[in-house]
Design an enzyme around this catalytic site. Structure first.
Site, PDB file in Angstrom:
ATOM      1  N   ASP A 322     -10.695  27.635   3.437  1.00  0.00           N
ATOM      2  CA  ASP A 322     -11.305  27.166   4.673  1.00  0.00           C
ATOM      3  C   ASP A 322     -10.439  26.047   5.246  1.00  0.00           C
ATOM      4  O   ASP A 322     -10.366  24.995   4.631  1.00  0.00           O
ATOM      5  CB  ASP A 322     -12.761  26.710   4.451  1.00  0.00           C
ATOM      6  CG  ASP A 322     -12.938  25.852   3.189  1.00  0.00           C
ATOM      7  OD1 ASP A 322     -12.277  26.095   2.166  1.00  0.00           O
ATOM      8  OD2 ASP A 322     -13.746  24.915   3.247  1.00  0.00           O
ATOM      9  N   GLU A 524      -3.994  16.950  -2.791  1.00  0.00           N
ATOM     10  CA  GLU A 524      -4.582  18.300  -2.911  1.00  0.00           C
ATOM     11  C   GLU A 524      -3.663  19.376  -2.325  1.00  0.00           C
ATOM     12  O   GLU A 524      -3.751  20.536  -2.693  1.00  0.00           O
ATOM     13  CB  GLU A 524      -5.956  18.356  -2.233  1.00  0.00           C
ATOM     14  CG  GLU A 524      -5.902  18.117  -0.750  1.00  0.00           C
ATOM     15  CD  GLU A 524      -7.200  18.404  -0.001  1.00  0.00           C
ATOM     16  OE1 GLU A 524      -8.163  18.906  -0.585  1.00  0.00           O
ATOM     17  OE2 GLU A 524      -7.211  18.107   1.215  1.00  0.00           O
TER      18      GLU A 524
END
Ligand SMILES: OC[C@H]1O[C@H](O[C@H]2O[C@H](CO)[C@@H](O)[C@H](O)[C@H]2O)[C@H](O)[C@@H](O)[C@@H]1O
Length: 545
Positions: A322, A524
């Site tokens: 996403d 990340e």
């Protein structure tokens, strides 16, 4: 190339379908979130913060106090001092209901830790990264169990490892790579605890939630539970652990293999292929990003279109990607998300892996009948993967777009023109489970195709070739994708592929190292074009650990 167009007429699969019930606390926190946006403005605003707030006084009292706050005449905005006072009086800090827990199997330098890493600086860095487990291991506070209605956090039985920063709860697919890391750190018990927590979610809900929050209960995430158990079994040989986990794996398999997630595609020879898609049980704004979803939906006129859009958004969150141009028919407009009309390569590979793992575990514990059933299911799915996703000319496996006007029909006719020929890292995920490994010609073809794809950059594998400012697109590289492709190339049986795997791993580790030296944290996602640069785009500030 433009992706195939999604169905143009209303599709029952997107506007209809199940919708999970929400909770009064979530509904209230969403109203607080909306007021906070109007009061504090959009600069550095994180909507998730507000749905993570634990209540400290009873909900009716908090609702009454919120209703009594002074508001501007244009509605919504509350004087900042009043809103801050209200937040302080009625809520604990976000994340305060998840408390630090010392992992019992952590030691500063485990015996036999990364024996091949000899360079003193790299070894020191690896040990620093290993020590991050102590910051990331948490357990739910006692109050979550005592008064669950005051928390959106779910009461998990044991300690977990969280991704960090704004991600204050356990996540499903992240946990697979967390466990791979824990196993390198020889923290076998912590790894098993994570699996037991996820299994407790399967027991309560029938599937592993996207994350352990009430607002994530309308969807799952890429199903990697069986892979976690497999890796733990490979390291520990714990048969009892496998035996206890097997019923939950069967339950999870039936979640993915039923109703909304499953459909059939008939090929030219009249053979039916069962395939799976992401499909959330939700048609409203995601509570953790409601202000963002509502703002996108404001461009849509009918409530039907808005509900369809919200279901696509939540289904995309179920994919773990996403957001990405992979799911959009027009990569500039998020409102063109069409995830429920896409049959994704990686999801089908994960389910094939789940079937192979279940067959293996069932045999191990002596249930030959289950083992046989799942082995047969895996053969059928391998065949489906070949028929639906494989593109021999490109040497890649491509997502398949449903183009019929009704995506909730049980059966669809195969049309090879429906494959999305755009390049994504997911086109190479079948490598991870060694689908190609028995056939050297295919292995060679896929490797050549990967080398020519444009995905391999100076510092790792890009997620796609389109720079859309979505976080699962170019130039971002994500660790799970590097890992699956590197591991797949390494086990393909070709010497050249093994050398390539080592080369990619080195590019990735190098940029991780330089970024860590510069910033003191792990990121990340990284920009695979620039050494030491972290990634960007997407709906939240890039997260670190
Ligand atoms: O808050 C927005 C979205 O955040 C999550 O997605 C991202 O972070 C996850 C945790 O690291 C990761 O698993 C996912 O791949 C990322 O895209 C969350 O999973 C979404 O559901 C949520 O809407």
């Amino acid at each position: 190339a433009p992706p195939p167009s999604p169905p143009s007429s209303p599709i029952c699969g997107s506007s209809g379908g199940p919708v999970k019930e929400s909770t009064p606390l979530i509904a209230f926190l969403q109203r607080v979130q909306s007021a906070a946006l109007q009061t504090f403005g959009s600069n550095s605003f994180d909507p998730k913060l507000y749905v993570d707030l634990p209540l400290q006084r009873a909900l009716p009292a908090a609702q009454a106090a919120f209703a009594a706050l002074p508001r501007s005449s244009r509605g919504g905005a509350v004087p900042a001092a009043d809103l801050n006072r209200f937040l302080g009086d009625y809520f604990g800090a976000a994340g305060s209901d998840m408390v630090y827990a010392e992992p019992p199997d952590f030691v500063p330098e485990p015996e036999g830790f990364l024996p091949k890493v000899e360079h003193p600086e790299v070894r020191a860095w690896a040990l620093e990264v290993h020590s991050l487990w102590r910051n990331l291991t948490r357990r739910v506070a006692d109050d979550v169990r005592a008064r669950p209605e005051m928390h959106t956090l779910l009461p998990l039985p044991g300690p977990v490892v969280v991704p960090g920063s704004r991600f204050r709860e356990v996540y499903y697919w992240d946990s697979y790579w967390i466990i791979r890391g824990l196993l390198v750190s020889k923290m076998y018990n912590t790894a098993k605890c994570i699996v037991n927590n996820l299994i407790s979610l399967v027991d309560s809900y029938g599937y592993v939630l996207n994350g352990a929050r009430a607002y994530y209960s309308n969807r799952s995430q890429p199903p990697l539970l069986s892979s976690m158990i497999m890796e733990i079994y490979k390291k520990t040989g714990d048969l009892e652990f496998v035996k206890k986990s097997l019923p939950s794996l069967l339950k999870e398999h039936s979640f993915w293999d039923s109703e909304i997630h499953k459909l059939t595609i008939k090929d030219g020879h009249g053979c039916n292929h069962t395939v799976n898609r992401y499909y959330a049980m939700w048609n409203k704004p995601r509570p953790e990003s409601a202000t963002i979803d509502e703002s996108f939906a404001s461009a849509l006129s009918s409530s039907h279109d808005k509900e369809k859009f919200y279901r696509e958004v939540a289904s995309t969150a179920e994919s773990g990607w996403d957001f990405s141009s992979r799911w959009m028919s027009n990569s500039s407009h998020l409102t063109t998300l069409a995830t429920t009309s896409i049959i994704p390569v990686d999801l089908n590979v994960f389910i094939l892996k789940m079937e192979l793992d279940i067959a293996f575990f069932a045999k191990l514990v002596g249930d030959n009948s289950i083992s046989k059933t799942f082995l047969e299911a895996s053969h059928a799915r391998e065949d489906s993967i070949r028929s639906i996703f494989w593109n021999d000319e490109m040497g890649q496996w491509l997502d398949y777009w449903l183009k019929d006007s009704n995506n909730c029909k049980d059966s669809h006719q195969l049309d090879s023109g429906n494959q999305n020929q755009n390049i994504f890292a997911s086109n190479f995920i079948p490598l991870w489970i060694g689908i190609h490994a028995s056939d050297h010609t295919i292995a060679q073809k896929v490797m050549n195709s990967f080398k020519r794809s444009g995905l391999l950059r100076a510092f790792g594998i890009a997620t796609s070739l389109s720079n859309t400012r979505q976080q699962w697109d170019f130039p971002n590289g994500w660790a799970p994708l590097q890992h699956m492709i590197v591991e797949g190339l390494a086990k393909s049986g070709l010497k050249e592929a093994r050398i390539l795997a080592e080369d990619i791993a080195e590019r990735w580790i190098r940029t991780n190292y330089v970024a860590y030296k510069q910033s003191g944290v792990m990121h990340e996602k990284y920009d695979v074009e620039a050494c030491g640069e972290f990634g960007g785009g997407g709906e939240y500030t890039p997260q670190t650990t």
